[in-house]
Design an enzyme around this catalytic site. Structure first.
Site, PDB file in Angstrom:
ATOM      1  N   LYS A  83    -107.428 -36.662  56.018  1.00 35.08           N
ATOM      2  CA  LYS A  83    -107.106 -35.968  54.784  1.00 35.08           C
ATOM      3  C   LYS A  83    -107.745 -36.926  53.739  1.00 35.08           C
ATOM      4  O   LYS A  83    -107.530 -38.113  53.631  1.00 35.08           O
ATOM      5  CB  LYS A  83    -105.678 -35.881  54.352  1.00 35.08           C
TER       6      LYS A  83
HETATM    7  O1  G3P Z   1     -98.776 -30.671  51.601  1.00 34.71           O
HETATM    8  C1  G3P Z   1     -98.544 -31.243  50.568  1.00 34.71           C
HETATM    9  C2  G3P Z   1     -97.135 -31.744  50.293  1.00 34.71           C
HETATM   10  O2  G3P Z   1     -96.505 -32.586  51.101  1.00 34.71           O
HETATM   11  C3  G3P Z   1     -96.901 -31.654  48.996  1.00 34.71           C
HETATM   12  O3  G3P Z   1     -95.609 -31.049  48.635  1.00 34.71           O
HETATM   13  O4  G3P Z   1     -93.538 -30.678  47.757  1.00 34.71           O
HETATM   14  O5  G3P Z   1     -94.385 -32.819  47.466  1.00 34.71           O
HETATM   15  O6  G3P Z   1     -95.405 -30.892  46.385  1.00 34.71           O
HETATM   16  P1  G3P Z   1     -94.692 -31.565  47.387  1.00 34.71           P
END
Ligand code: G3P
Length: 229
Positions: A83
């Site tokens: 990534k």
């Molecule tokens: O896949 C990306 C994710 O980990 C981010 O999620 O909920 O932290 O915005 P969030």
């Protein structure tokens, strides 16, 4: 649509695998940090359990650092996807790693123009963060619609991996739009299964079954039922 689990927890990953529900895993530095385990052995164990793509994020800010980390990650297991963030340095690293046939998931995408550039740099996946856009009163799913249109106008092979999913409707909408992958936390994956009418229906079926006399509800193998011992 493929489903990935957004988690670095082996307990969650193994449970989701046992449901036959997931095709891969995505992680990020925050998720790995939560596990408080030795990073490389954890990553290896995840890859060995999953038998599918496992995204791990580089932590350098400059392209040479990302490229070096990406090369090291990719040697750990054939399932690894590197990534890289959607910055100028991240795009440089994506271009280089992709040219070495290392799959790159370009992360932290918040606009169609960013997604266009990631595809041009050779990204294997683009990760638009729908939930974080919704948090700012923007329409996260509109970004998926826009990327889908742009990518289908040209012969890009970059797959749309919907990330930052917060609830089941994000998943359903991603599938309606034809996204390639949706990655979600364990809580959302669990919520996809649940329906109160399923629970109520099962309860009623089993109560009716309980009312039957014991002799006629004995479960037999076909041979025994036919009197063969
Ligand atoms: O896949 C990306 C994710 O980990 C981010 O999620 O909920 O932290 O915005 P969030």
């Amino acid at each position: 649509m493929k489903i990935f689990l957004d988690s670095a927890s082996l307990t969650e990953i193994r449970e989701a695998l046992s449901w036959g529900a997931i095709d891969g895993v995505t992680t990020n530095p925050s998720l790995v940090a939560k596990e408080k385990k030795d990073f490389f052995p954890l990553l290896k164990e995840i890859c060995e359990a999953v038998h599918g793509p496992v995204s791990m994020e580089t932590i350098s800010r400059d392209a040479p650092g990302m490229i070096q980390e990406g090369r090291v990650f990719s040697q750990l297991h054939s399932g690894i996807v590197v990534k890289c963030p959607l910055t100028k340095e991240g795009l440089k690293a994506t271009r280089q790693l992709s040219s070495e046939h290392i799959r790159v998931n370009v992360t932290l995408c918040f606009s169609p123009s960013q997604a266009l550039l990631a595809a041009k740099a050779g990204a294997h996946y683009i990760s638009p963060f729908v939930g974080r856009l919704d948090d700012l009163s923007s329409d996260g799913m509109q970004l998926i619609r826009d990327i889908k249109t742009i990518y289908s106008n040209y012969p890009f092979s970059t797959q749309i991996l919907v990330a930052s999913i917060r609830h089941p409707l994000h998943v359903v909408e991603a599938a309606r739009l034809g996204a390639d992958v949706a990655t979600m936390p364990f809580s959302v994956l669990e919520a996809l299964i649940k329906h109160p009418l399923t629970d109520a229906g099962l309860e009623r079926f089993l109560k009716d079954w309980e009312k039957l006399p014991l002799e006629i509800k004995r479960i037999q193998t076909p041979n025994r039922a036919a009197g063969v011992s």
